[in-house]
Design a protein around this motif. Structure first.
Motif, PDB file in Angstrom:
ATOM      1  N   MET A   1      62.804 -50.385  16.004  1.00  0.00           N
ATOM      2  CA  MET A   1      61.348 -50.559  15.123  1.00  0.00           C
ATOM      3  C   MET A   1      60.231 -50.886  16.018  1.00  0.00           C
ATOM      4  SD  MET A   1      61.175 -53.536  12.275  1.00  0.00           S
ATOM      5  CE  MET A   1      59.651 -53.599  11.313  1.00  0.00           C
ATOM      6  N   LYS A   2      59.146 -50.401  15.496  1.00  0.00           N
ATOM      7  CA  LYS A   2      57.747 -50.327  16.188  1.00  0.00           C
ATOM      8  C   LYS A   2      57.061 -51.627  15.294  1.00  0.00           C
ATOM      9  CE  LYS A   2      58.411 -46.880  19.048  1.00  0.00           C
ATOM     10  NZ  LYS A   2      58.235 -47.198  20.437  1.00  0.00           N
ATOM     11  N   ASP A  25      53.183 -54.390  10.868  1.00  0.00           N
ATOM     12  CA  ASP A  25      54.348 -53.676  10.711  1.00  0.00           C
ATOM     13  C   ASP A  25      53.784 -52.031  10.900  1.00  0.00           C
ATOM     14  OD1 ASP A  25      53.417 -53.871   8.253  1.00  0.00           O
ATOM     15  OD2 ASP A  25      55.528 -53.675   7.528  1.00  0.00           O
ATOM     16  N   THR A  26      52.640 -51.883  10.558  1.00  0.00           N
ATOM     17  CA  THR A  26      51.877 -50.843  10.717  1.00  0.00           C
ATOM     18  C   THR A  26      50.397 -50.838  11.342  1.00  0.00           C
ATOM     19  OG1 THR A  26      50.809 -50.859   8.544  1.00  0.00           O
ATOM     20  CG2 THR A  26      53.013 -49.942   8.462  1.00  0.00           C
ATOM     21  N   ARG A  27      50.185 -49.729  11.871  1.00  0.00           N
ATOM     22  CA  ARG A  27      48.760 -49.598  12.818  1.00  0.00           C
ATOM     23  C   ARG A  27      47.596 -49.633  11.394  1.00  0.00           C
ATOM     24  NH1 ARG A  27      47.464 -47.849  17.631  1.00  0.00           N
ATOM     25  NH2 ARG A  27      49.461 -46.819  17.910  1.00  0.00           N
ATOM     26  N   ASN A  28      47.758 -49.061  10.625  1.00  0.00           N
ATOM     27  CA  ASN A  28      46.869 -49.138   9.355  1.00  0.00           C
ATOM     28  C   ASN A  28      46.595 -50.625   9.105  1.00  0.00           C
ATOM     29  OD1 ASN A  28      46.370 -46.349   9.277  1.00  0.00           O
ATOM     30  ND2 ASN A  28      47.852 -46.206   7.660  1.00  0.00           N
ATOM     31  N   LEU A  53      60.335 -53.558  19.004  1.00  0.00           N
ATOM     32  CA  LEU A  53      60.998 -54.845  18.643  1.00  0.00           C
ATOM     33  C   LEU A  53      62.409 -55.069  19.366  1.00  0.00           C
ATOM     34  CD1 LEU A  53      61.021 -57.383  16.803  1.00  0.00           C
ATOM     35  CD2 LEU A  53      62.481 -56.029  15.250  1.00  0.00           C
ATOM     36  N   ASN A  54      62.469 -56.182  20.146  1.00  0.00           N
ATOM     37  CA  ASN A  54      64.013 -56.698  20.811  1.00  0.00           C
ATOM     38  C   ASN A  54      63.767 -55.917  22.192  1.00  0.00           C
ATOM     39  OD1 ASN A  54      64.630 -58.319  18.889  1.00  0.00           O
ATOM     40  ND2 ASN A  54      65.777 -56.596  17.941  1.00  0.00           N
TER      41      ASN A  54
END
Length: 59
Positions: A1-2, A25-28, A53-54
Motif C-alpha cells: 500500500m502506498k 492515502d492519495t496524492r490528490n 507501508l511497512n
C-alpha cells in the motif's frame, strides 16, 4: 500500500528544511490539503513523498 507524506521545504528542497504536515492515502488529498492550508508561497515549496507501508527505508 502506498502512502503520501506532505512536506513543506525551502526553495532548494533540502532535507534539513522539511516540515511534515500529514500522511495521506492519495496524492490528490495531499495536494488539496496543501492548497487549503496555503502552504504554497514564493519562499517555500511543497513536496509530496510516496512511501510504501511497512517498509523500512530512508525518506
Amino acid at each position: 500500500m502506498k502512502l503520501f507524506i506532505l512536506c513543506q521545504t525551502d526553495v532548494w528542497k533540502s532535507k534539513a528544511s522539511r516540515v511534515c504536515f500529514g500522511v495521506f492515502d492519495t496524492r490528490n488529498k495531499a495536494i488539496d490539503s496543501a492548497k487549503w492550508q496555503q502552504l504554497f508561497n514564493c519562499i517555500s515549496e511543497v513536496v509530496v513523498l510516496e512511501v510504501t507501508l511497512n517498509a523500512f527505508e530512508e525518506i
